[in-house]
Design a protein around this motif. Structure first.
Motif, PDB file in Angstrom:
ATOM      1  N   GLU A   1       0.817  -1.213   0.000  1.00  0.00           N
ATOM      2  CA  GLU A   1       0.000   0.000   0.000  1.00  0.00           C
ATOM      3  C   GLU A   1       0.855   1.269   0.000  1.00  0.00           C
ATOM      4  O   GLU A   1       0.537   2.249  -0.660  1.00  0.00           O
ATOM      5  N   PHE A   2       1.950   1.232   0.767  1.00  0.00           N
ATOM      6  CA  PHE A   2       2.832   2.396   0.891  1.00  0.00           C
ATOM      7  C   PHE A   2       4.231   1.992   0.400  1.00  0.00           C
ATOM      8  O   PHE A   2       5.107   1.655   1.194  1.00  0.00           O
ATOM      9  N   THR A   3       4.433   2.015  -0.917  1.00  0.00           N
ATOM     10  CA  THR A   3       5.698   1.519  -1.483  1.00  0.00           C
ATOM     11  C   THR A   3       6.908   2.297  -0.982  1.00  0.00           C
ATOM     12  O   THR A   3       8.022   1.769  -0.969  1.00  0.00           O
ATOM     13  N   GLU A   4       6.699   3.546  -0.565  1.00  0.00           N
ATOM     14  CA  GLU A   4       7.821   4.357  -0.071  1.00  0.00           C
ATOM     15  C   GLU A   4       8.433   3.780   1.204  1.00  0.00           C
ATOM     16  O   GLU A   4       9.542   4.160   1.596  1.00  0.00           O
ATOM     17  N   LEU A   5       7.731   2.847   1.841  1.00  0.00           N
ATOM     18  CA  LEU A   5       8.191   2.303   3.124  1.00  0.00           C
ATOM     19  C   LEU A   5       9.029   1.038   2.964  1.00  0.00           C
ATOM     20  O   LEU A   5       9.371   0.398   3.960  1.00  0.00           O
ATOM     21  N   GLN A   6       9.372   0.659   1.711  1.00  0.00           N
ATOM     22  CA  GLN A   6      10.223  -0.528   1.550  1.00  0.00           C
ATOM     23  C   GLN A   6      11.548  -0.296   2.273  1.00  0.00           C
ATOM     24  O   GLN A   6      12.115   0.780   2.232  1.00  0.00           O
ATOM     25  N   GLY A   7      12.019  -1.312   2.944  1.00  0.00           N
ATOM     26  CA  GLY A   7      13.242  -1.173   3.724  1.00  0.00           C
ATOM     27  C   GLY A   7      12.949  -0.683   5.137  1.00  0.00           C
ATOM     28  O   GLY A   7      13.413  -1.267   6.124  1.00  0.00           O
ATOM     29  N   ILE A   8      12.173   0.371   5.233  1.00  0.00           N
ATOM     30  CA  ILE A   8      11.788   0.892   6.557  1.00  0.00           C
ATOM     31  C   ILE A   8      10.951  -0.144   7.291  1.00  0.00           C
ATOM     32  O   ILE A   8      11.205  -0.471   8.459  1.00  0.00           O
ATOM     33  N   MET A   9       9.961  -0.698   6.581  1.00  0.00           N
ATOM     34  CA  MET A   9       9.141  -1.730   7.211  1.00  0.00           C
ATOM     35  C   MET A   9       9.937  -3.022   7.339  1.00  0.00           C
ATOM     36  O   MET A   9       9.684  -3.821   8.252  1.00  0.00           O
ATOM     37  N   GLY A  10      10.891  -3.246   6.446  1.00  0.00           N
ATOM     38  CA  GLY A  10      11.754  -4.415   6.577  1.00  0.00           C
ATOM     39  C   GLY A  10      12.469  -4.401   7.914  1.00  0.00           C
ATOM     40  O   GLY A  10      12.518  -5.415   8.622  1.00  0.00           O
ATOM     41  N   GLU A  11      13.043  -3.258   8.270  1.00  0.00           N
ATOM     42  CA  GLU A  11      13.729  -3.144   9.562  1.00  0.00           C
ATOM     43  C   GLU A  11      12.743  -3.273  10.722  1.00  0.00           C
ATOM     44  O   GLU A  11      12.990  -4.007  11.697  1.00  0.00           O
ATOM     45  N   THR A  12      11.610  -2.566  10.606  1.00  0.00           N
ATOM     46  CA  THR A  12      10.619  -2.581  11.683  1.00  0.00           C
ATOM     47  C   THR A  12      10.098  -3.992  11.956  1.00  0.00           C
ATOM     48  O   THR A  12      10.053  -4.448  13.107  1.00  0.00           O
ATOM     49  N   TYR A  13       9.707  -4.685  10.896  1.00  0.00           N
ATOM     50  CA  TYR A  13       9.174  -6.037  11.058  1.00  0.00           C
ATOM     51  C   TYR A  13      10.262  -7.036  11.468  1.00  0.00           C
ATOM     52  O   TYR A  13       9.996  -7.972  12.240  1.00  0.00           O
ATOM     53  N   ALA A  14      11.475  -6.863  10.954  1.00  0.00           N
ATOM     54  CA  ALA A  14      12.566  -7.770  11.323  1.00  0.00           C
ATOM     55  C   ALA A  14      12.816  -7.712  12.829  1.00  0.00           C
ATOM     56  O   ALA A  14      13.022  -8.749  13.482  1.00  0.00           O
ATOM     57  N   LEU A  15      12.803  -6.519  13.400  1.00  0.00           N
ATOM     58  CA  LEU A  15      12.976  -6.379  14.856  1.00  0.00           C
ATOM     59  C   LEU A  15      11.804  -7.023  15.598  1.00  0.00           C
ATOM     60  O   LEU A  15      11.987  -7.670  16.637  1.00  0.00           O
ATOM     61  N   HIS A  16      10.613  -6.849  15.042  1.00  0.00           N
ATOM     62  CA  HIS A  16       9.433  -7.469  15.665  1.00  0.00           C
ATOM     63  C   HIS A  16       9.550  -8.991  15.659  1.00  0.00           C
ATOM     64  O   HIS A  16       9.144  -9.656  16.623  1.00  0.00           O
ATOM     65  N   PHE A  17      10.125  -9.536  14.579  1.00  0.00           N
ATOM     66  CA  PHE A  17      10.286 -10.987  14.470  1.00  0.00           C
ATOM     67  C   PHE A  17      11.612 -11.472  15.059  1.00  0.00           C
ATOM     68  O   PHE A  17      12.076 -12.565  14.750  1.00  0.00           O
ATOM     69  N   ASN A  18      12.231 -10.629  15.904  1.00  0.00           N
ATOM     70  CA  ASN A  18      13.424 -10.989  16.710  1.00  0.00           C
ATOM     71  C   ASN A  18      14.683 -11.259  15.878  1.00  0.00           C
ATOM     72  O   ASN A  18      15.524 -12.071  16.262  1.00  0.00           O
ATOM     73  N   GLU A  19      14.815 -10.566  14.761  1.00  0.00           N
ATOM     74  CA  GLU A  19      16.061 -10.643  14.002  1.00  0.00           C
ATOM     75  C   GLU A  19      17.126  -9.782  14.690  1.00  0.00           C
ATOM     76  O   GLU A  19      16.809  -8.857  15.449  1.00  0.00           O
ATOM     77  N   ASP A  20      18.393 -10.067  14.401  1.00  0.00           N
ATOM     78  CA  ASP A  20      19.497  -9.283  14.938  1.00  0.00           C
ATOM     79  C   ASP A  20      19.348  -7.815  14.506  1.00  0.00           C
ATOM     80  O   ASP A  20      18.958  -7.525  13.374  1.00  0.00           O
ATOM     81  N   ALA A  21      19.670  -6.878  15.413  1.00  0.00           N
ATOM     82  CA  ALA A  21      19.498  -5.448  15.130  1.00  0.00           C
ATOM     83  C   ALA A  21      20.344  -4.994  13.944  1.00  0.00           C
ATOM     84  O   ALA A  21      19.900  -4.170  13.129  1.00  0.00           O
TER      85      ALA A  21
END
Length: 694
Positions: free
Chosen positions: A403-423
């Protein structure tokens, strides 16, 4: 006597992104047009709004400037016969210039006498020349054009009216069946039809009809309105120049207002809120004095403040719907997992010949790992690089990014942290999309830099191998921008890796895949040419001269940061008188090396001490140069080459290189060739236009 001149192009609403460039073109083209016509003037002022482009020329002369012009004819030996009489060539030349042979005089040009005549060109009346401005209007270029009705002209938007005034008189011409007049129009809803009596009243009469024609004045009104709200409400409004420019070009009469949204939406990531406001609604976000996002926004209305509360409510309603969608997407995405989104990449085509996004990710992983090994990263960092590469595209299949293509990468980081990926891995996901434009911010972390380069290399190599080479303004995959990004990242990180080795890694990866691509020397040559053009672009941005660029890129780009240093050193030396002695010696070697043999040098057949001295100095310098080269010390590398200058001069002074004795000749040429290879390893100094004052 002087008079004002006004031209205005009235249009359907132009896209905001077109306006700045179109106004700039109008200013430049008008100035060039006036100068070409020899019409003197006091000043040029351009105007632009979404519905108009205009130029006001103040105090234009009523006649062209009268000039004396010298016309050059044939050489005197052609213009006169053996008896000293004028030939047909001379007579024809003077006739063509409106003169006679009595007007001829001679001048020497580069050692040869030529005949000349002087022409007195009387200026024409300005009013008779002004209709040619039609060509200026038609020549303005836009990123996208359209046709309308039965018209053949292509323009950004349909032309609805044309104003062309010289003093109080209309300048007659017609474009797309629209004739010029002295009639313009105010604000679409608040203004009236305006009849102009003279060019000088243009800006004032438009203002009276709710049109601020000067874009700088509109910007200032917007800034004044924002600052007034900041003082009143004690908050801060960060004003980004790009957004201000866009908003300015969306309105003709700006009125600034403040709206609000439900504070519960502040639970969303701030980037989601800001993107919804800025990118979708063209609002300015609001922050507290401590920098915390607040539940307010600043909008700009195209009109006055009448019924502004209704306008505010309408805007709040639209933003609420946007944020409600974002909140739903955010909550739904967080219920899934990275592997869930990764699986969906298998169904998304990246490019017909290059496979799916899953295929692309697999290639990015391979390239990233090999790049990490070339950089001698430790095992732990390599593991993180691999993980960042593996999941770098998972957010593209999330509801939020869809829906918000401008957020690619930004949401990648946000969701990765939510899913307990390394910072560090999560940050690498955000950064691998950087830079997002030619001069944009670069990745900061090693993970972001590696995955960014791997991603961009894969796209460039794959697309060019598939025949998708950018041409003209056509570059749908943004290959030029991505190539510039790769070079900038390499330089910024001081990577001691040649660009060519990275290209080879990527090409080898494609060769190992069952894809419908021909990976051959033609593709490799096309890639090298493509990157060399981008490197040239960057060098020019740095202020490096074209001849120096040619010198350092004569072979390959190599380690880009080191190549940049070489170019900087040579750019300085090309104007350095003290370098003259070195330059002459090294360039003389390069020029003679074109006739060289590649045999080994045999010191046993040297005839002079100067041969031996040059050979000894070459061996000594060769090792020192290689050390400086390995350390990527451009200044020291050139300094070492410079130590060969005196022995080279002595060599040429005391030896006939092209000796009649074939063995001696070939041995001397071999020595020259070995030295030339060392010099060429640094740069092709013969390509540099040395600017010393000899």
């Amino acid at each position: 006597m002087t008079k004002g001149i006004l031209f205005e192009i009235g249009l359907e609403e132009l896209p905001a992104r077109f306006i700045y460039n179109a106004e700039k073109q109008l200013a430049t083209k008008t100035k060039n047009w006036l100068e070409k016509l020899r019409i003197s003037f006091e000043s040029i002022t351009t105007y632009s709004t979404p519905r108009r482009l205009a130029v006001l020329i103040k105090k234009a002369a009523e006649e062209q400037t009268t000039i004396e012009e010298e016309a050059k004819g044939p050489a005197e030996k052609i213009a006169k016969d053996e008896h000293g009489d004028w030939t047909k060539a001379a007579i024809g030349f003077t006739k063509g210039q409106g003169k006679t042979t009595d007007d001829i005089y001679t001048k020497e040009v580069k050692g040869t006498n030529y005949i000349f005549v002087k022409k007195h060109i009387i200026g024409k009346r300005t009013k008779d020349l002004l209709p040619s401005f039609q060509s200026i209007i038609e020549s303005i270029q836009f990123a996208n054009n359209m046709r309308w009705a039965e018209e053949t002209i292509r323009y950004a938007r349909p032309i609805r009216w044309l104003v062309a005034l010289y003093g109080e008189h209309v300048i007659p011409f017609e474009i797309a069946h629209v004739k010029t007049s002295n009639i313009t129009y105010g604000h679409r809803y608040l203004g009236k039809t305006i009849q102009l009596q003279s060019p000088d009243e243009y800006e004032t009469k438009l203002k009276d009809n709710f049109v601020i024609a000067n874009p700088q004045d509109r910007k200032q009104l917007i800034l004044d309105g924002i600052q007034s709200l900041e003082r009143k409400e004690s908050f801060q409004v960060p004003v980004e120049q790009d957004l201000l420019n866009e908003v300015c070009n969306l309105v003709e009469y700006p009125s600034v207002f403040q709206g609000s949204f439900d504070p519960d939406f502040l639970q969303l990531p701030s980037e989601v809120l800001v993107t919804s406001m800025k990118e979708h609604q063209r609002y300015f976000p609001v922050k507290s004095n401590e920098g915390k996002l607040l539940p307010y926004f600043i909008g700009v209305r195209n009109g006055d403040y009448h019924a502004i509360h209704t306008v505010i409510k309408g805007n709040e309603k639209v933003l609420k719907a946007r944020l409600s969608d974002a909140q739903f997407f955010y909550e739904e995405d967080r219920k899934q997992s990275i592997s869930f989104f990764q699986k969906k990449l298998e169904r998304v085509v990246f490019q017909d010949k290059l496979g799916t996004l899953k295929d692309k990710v697999d290639r990015i992983v391979e390239i990233s790992e090999q790049l990490g090994k070339l950089l001698n990263l430790d095992k732990n960092t390599l593991t993180k690089v691999k993980r960042a590469a593996e999941i770098c595209k998972f957010d593209l299949t999330t509801n939020m990014v869809n829906e918000f293509t401008e957020l690619q990468g930004i949401m990648g980081e946000t969701y990765a942290l939510h899913f307990n990926e390394d910072a560090e891995v999560a940050k690498g996901l955000r950064e691998h999309y950087l830079p997002d434009h030619a001069n944009g911010e670069l990745p900061v972390t090693i993970l972001g830099s590696i995955v960014s380069v791997a991603d961009k290399l894969d796209t460039i190599v794959g697309c060019i191998a598939a025949g998708l080479v950018p041409s003209g303004s056509q570059d749908p995959y943004g290959l030029r921008r991505q190539a510039v990004a790769i070079l900038r990242i390499m330089e910024s990180n001081s990577w001691n890796i040649s660009l060519e080795s990275l290209i080879n890694i990527t090409l080898n990866r494609y060769q190992a895949l069952p894809v419908d691509l021909k990976i051959n020397n033609d593709v490799k040559n096309e890639l090298n040419k493509f990157f060399r053009l981008r490197a040239t672009f960057l060098f020019k941005e740095m202020g490096i001269e074209q001849d120096v660029i040619q010198a350092v890129l004569h072979n390959e780009i190599g380690v880009f940061g080191y190549t940049v240093d070489k170019a900087s050193v040579l750019s300085e030396k090309r104007n350095d008188d003290s370098f003259k002695n070195v330059q002459e010696a090294l360039v003389r070697i390069l020029n003679l090396s074109k006739h060289s043999h590649r045999d080994e040098v045999n010191p046993a057949i040297f005839e002079t001490s100067s041969e031996q001295m040059l050979f000894d100095k070459y061996q000594e310098t060769h090792q020192a140069y290689k050390t400086a080269n390995k350390d990527r010390n451009a200044d020291e590398a050139l300094k070492q080459l410079g130590k060969l200058a005196e022995p080279i001069h002595h060599f040429f002074e005391h030896n006939m290189v092209m000796s009649d004795d074939e063995k001696i000749r070939n041995n001397r040429l071999s020595l020259v060739n070995h030295i030339a290879m060392l010099i060429n390893d640094f740069a092709d100094l013969s390509a540099v236009e040395w600017k010393q004052h000899f």
